[in-house]
Design a protein around this motif. Sequence first.
Motif, PDB file in Angstrom:
ATOM      1  N   ALA A  32       5.373  -2.098 -20.565  1.00 34.38           N
ATOM      2  CA  ALA A  32       4.326  -1.162 -20.174  1.00 34.38           C
ATOM      3  C   ALA A  32       4.820  -0.320 -19.008  1.00 34.38           C
ATOM      4  N   GLY A  33       4.219   0.857 -18.848  1.00 34.49           N
ATOM      5  CA  GLY A  33       4.592   1.698 -17.715  1.00 34.49           C
ATOM      6  C   GLY A  33       4.009   3.082 -17.858  1.00 34.49           C
ATOM      7  N   ARG A  34       3.993   3.803 -16.752  1.00 32.28           N
ATOM      8  CA  ARG A  34       3.565   5.199 -16.804  1.00 32.28           C
ATOM      9  C   ARG A  34       4.461   5.970 -17.755  1.00 32.28           C
ATOM     10  N   SER A  35       3.924   7.005 -18.324  1.00 33.26           N
ATOM     11  CA  SER A  35       4.618   7.743 -19.382  1.00 33.26           C
ATOM     12  C   SER A  35       5.951   8.342 -18.942  1.00 33.26           C
ATOM     13  N   ASN A  36       6.115   8.608 -17.669  1.00 30.63           N
ATOM     14  CA  ASN A  36       7.358   9.220 -17.200  1.00 30.63           C
ATOM     15  C   ASN A  36       8.241   8.237 -16.432  1.00 30.63           C
ATOM     16  N   ALA A  37       8.044   6.950 -16.648  1.00 29.55           N
ATOM     17  CA  ALA A  37       8.792   5.933 -15.880  1.00 29.55           C
ATOM     18  C   ALA A  37      10.113   5.543 -16.529  1.00 29.55           C
ATOM     19  N   GLY A  38      10.357   6.005 -17.760  1.00 26.92           N
ATOM     20  CA  GLY A  38      11.610   5.665 -18.421  1.00 26.92           C
ATOM     21  C   GLY A  38      11.535   4.424 -19.280  1.00 26.92           C
ATOM     22  N   LYS A  39      10.341   4.117 -19.792  1.00 28.89           N
ATOM     23  CA  LYS A  39      10.149   2.893 -20.587  1.00 28.89           C
ATOM     24  C   LYS A  39      10.952   2.915 -21.883  1.00 28.89           C
ATOM     25  N   SER A  40      10.859   4.003 -22.634  1.00 33.23           N
ATOM     26  CA  SER A  40      11.585   4.087 -23.909  1.00 33.23           C
ATOM     27  C   SER A  40      13.090   4.016 -23.686  1.00 33.23           C
ATOM     28  N   SER A  41      13.573   4.699 -22.652  1.00 36.47           N
ATOM     29  CA  SER A  41      15.000   4.665 -22.346  1.00 36.47           C
ATOM     30  C   SER A  41      15.447   3.247 -21.982  1.00 36.47           C
ATOM     31  N   ALA A  42      14.590   2.515 -21.273  1.00 31.85           N
ATOM     32  CA  ALA A  42      14.917   1.134 -20.913  1.00 31.85           C
ATOM     33  C   ALA A  42      15.018   0.257 -22.159  1.00 31.85           C
ATOM     34  N   ILE A  43      14.062   0.390 -23.083  1.00 26.66           N
ATOM     35  CA  ILE A  43      14.097  -0.404 -24.312  1.00 26.66           C
ATOM     36  C   ILE A  43      15.352  -0.076 -25.120  1.00 26.66           C
ATOM     37  N   ASN A  44      15.683   1.203 -25.212  1.00 23.81           N
ATOM     38  CA  ASN A  44      16.884   1.600 -25.948  1.00 23.81           C
ATOM     39  C   ASN A  44      18.148   1.028 -25.303  1.00 23.81           C
ATOM     40  N   ALA A  45      18.206   1.042 -23.976  1.00 24.80           N
ATOM     41  CA  ALA A  45      19.376   0.496 -23.279  1.00 24.80           C
ATOM     42  C   ALA A  45      19.482  -1.013 -23.494  1.00 24.80           C
ATOM     43  N   LEU A  46      18.351  -1.708 -23.449  1.00 21.43           N
ATOM     44  CA  LEU A  46      18.347  -3.166 -23.605  1.00 21.43           C
ATOM     45  C   LEU A  46      18.746  -3.604 -25.010  1.00 21.43           C
ATOM     46  N   THR A  47      18.501  -2.739 -25.994  1.00 18.04           N
ATOM     47  CA  THR A  47      18.842  -3.066 -27.380  1.00 18.04           C
ATOM     48  C   THR A  47      20.133  -2.372 -27.821  1.00 18.04           C
ATOM     49  N   HIS A  48      20.785  -1.681 -26.884  1.00 16.44           N
ATOM     50  CA  HIS A  48      22.042  -0.973 -27.166  1.00 16.44           C
ATOM     51  C   HIS A  48      21.877  -0.019 -28.347  1.00 16.44           C
ATOM     52  N   GLN A  49      20.720   0.637 -28.393  1.00 15.80           N
ATOM     53  CA  GLN A  49      20.449   1.615 -29.441  1.00 15.80           C
ATOM     54  C   GLN A  49      20.008   2.931 -28.798  1.00 15.80           C
ATOM     55  N   LYS A  50      20.230   4.023 -29.501  1.00 17.47           N
ATOM     56  CA  LYS A  50      19.928   5.331 -28.927  1.00 17.47           C
ATOM     57  C   LYS A  50      18.497   5.782 -29.180  1.00 17.47           C
ATOM     58  N   ALA A  51      17.894   5.290 -30.253  1.00 15.54           N
ATOM     59  CA  ALA A  51      16.588   5.849 -30.631  1.00 15.54           C
ATOM     60  C   ALA A  51      15.640   4.813 -31.209  1.00 15.54           C
ATOM     61  N   LEU A  52      15.768   3.538 -30.801  1.00 16.33           N
ATOM     62  CA  LEU A  52      14.829   2.525 -31.299  1.00 16.33           C
ATOM     63  C   LEU A  52      13.420   2.873 -30.828  1.00 16.33           C
ATOM     64  N   ALA A  53      13.278   3.023 -29.511  1.00 16.31           N
ATOM     65  CA  ALA A  53      12.011   3.493 -28.942  1.00 16.31           C
ATOM     66  C   ALA A  53      12.130   5.002 -28.778  1.00 16.31           C
ATOM     67  N   ARG A  54      11.118   5.714 -29.195  1.00 10.30           N
ATOM     68  CA  ARG A  54      11.178   7.179 -29.160  1.00 10.30           C
ATOM     69  C   ARG A  54      11.028   7.697 -27.748  1.00 10.30           C
ATOM     70  N   THR A  55      12.007   8.498 -27.329  1.00  9.56           N
ATOM     71  CA  THR A  55      11.884   9.184 -26.040  1.00  9.56           C
ATOM     72  C   THR A  55      11.428  10.608 -26.339  1.00  9.56           C
ATOM     73  N   SER A  56      10.730  11.175 -25.388  1.00 10.06           N
ATOM     74  CA  SER A  56      10.168  12.505 -25.616  1.00 10.06           C
ATOM     75  C   SER A  56      10.226  13.320 -24.341  1.00 10.06           C
ATOM     76  N   LYS A  57      10.406  14.611 -24.499  1.00 14.44           N
ATOM     77  CA  LYS A  57      10.351  15.499 -23.338  1.00 14.44           C
ATOM     78  C   LYS A  57       8.912  15.740 -22.911  1.00 14.44           C
ATOM     79  N   THR A  58       7.977  15.300 -23.734  1.00 15.23           N
ATOM     80  CA  THR A  58       6.552  15.382 -23.383  1.00 15.23           C
ATOM     81  C   THR A  58       6.035  13.960 -23.197  1.00 15.23           C
ATOM     82  N   PRO A  59       6.080  13.421 -21.954  1.00 15.37           N
ATOM     83  CA  PRO A  59       5.656  12.039 -21.731  1.00 15.37           C
ATOM     84  C   PRO A  59       4.240  11.780 -22.221  1.00 15.37           C
ATOM     85  N   GLY A  60       4.028  10.589 -22.722  1.00 13.71           N
ATOM     86  CA  GLY A  60       2.687  10.196 -23.129  1.00 13.71           C
ATOM     87  C   GLY A  60       2.397  10.387 -24.591  1.00 13.71           C
ATOM     88  N   ARG A  61       3.418  10.694 -25.401  1.00 13.89           N
ATOM     89  CA  ARG A  61       3.152  10.944 -26.801  1.00 13.89           C
ATOM     90  C   ARG A  61       3.059   9.654 -27.620  1.00 13.89           C
TER      91      ARG A  61
END
Length: 204
Positions: A32-61
């Motif tokens: 969990a986290g605020r939309s601009n905290a880097g949550k999706s990027s953290a999940i992707n880094a932890l799973t060594h994948q580039k796009a498992l969790a969707r990152t967006s230039k529009t936080p909160g999607r």
Amino acid sequence: MSRLNYQASRFLISAPTLAKCPSDGGAEVAFAGRSNAGKSSAINALTHQKALARTSKTPGRTQLINFFSLGEDTAHRLVDLPGYGYAKVPEQVKLEWQRHLADYLQRRTSLRGLVLVMDVRHPLSEFDQTMLGWADDQDMPVHILLTKADKLKAGAAKNALHQVRSRLREWEDLVSVQLFSALKKQGIEEVHARLDDWLFAERQ
């Protein structure tokens, strides 16, 4: 060495409500986290994948509860919860998100722990403190990732870590904190160890 293969993580299902979530068995850890905290990027880094969790230039999607299985192992899951606090959506929609999030956090019996993602430069927002209060009420362990640690010099990052730990001293039996950088792959092994502990733990 991690006991679970996070690199094998794959998308399982998205659920708009608790009723649509997968069967409530096994063990899962939610992010969990605020939309601009880097949550999706953290999940992707932890799973060594580039796009498992969707990152967006529009936080909160991300408005759904997204479940990921560890490969064929559906008994152990990672869960990406909707982000809050930044999305430009109607207030009624935000309230609806919050209701479904509260349902999940309070009633999901397979939930073993909560990873709370905060930008190291803006920690302990109102949302973060609400989540910590909920976790305290539920006696749910929380591991805080102070993300984007690469944005600060080493001394400033360590000082931010110390300040957050000091402010959370009353919860130190339930809450742990670390620095994390998805960009620099900093702190990944520490998070894997925490996830292993939780996902193999028996429900209290």
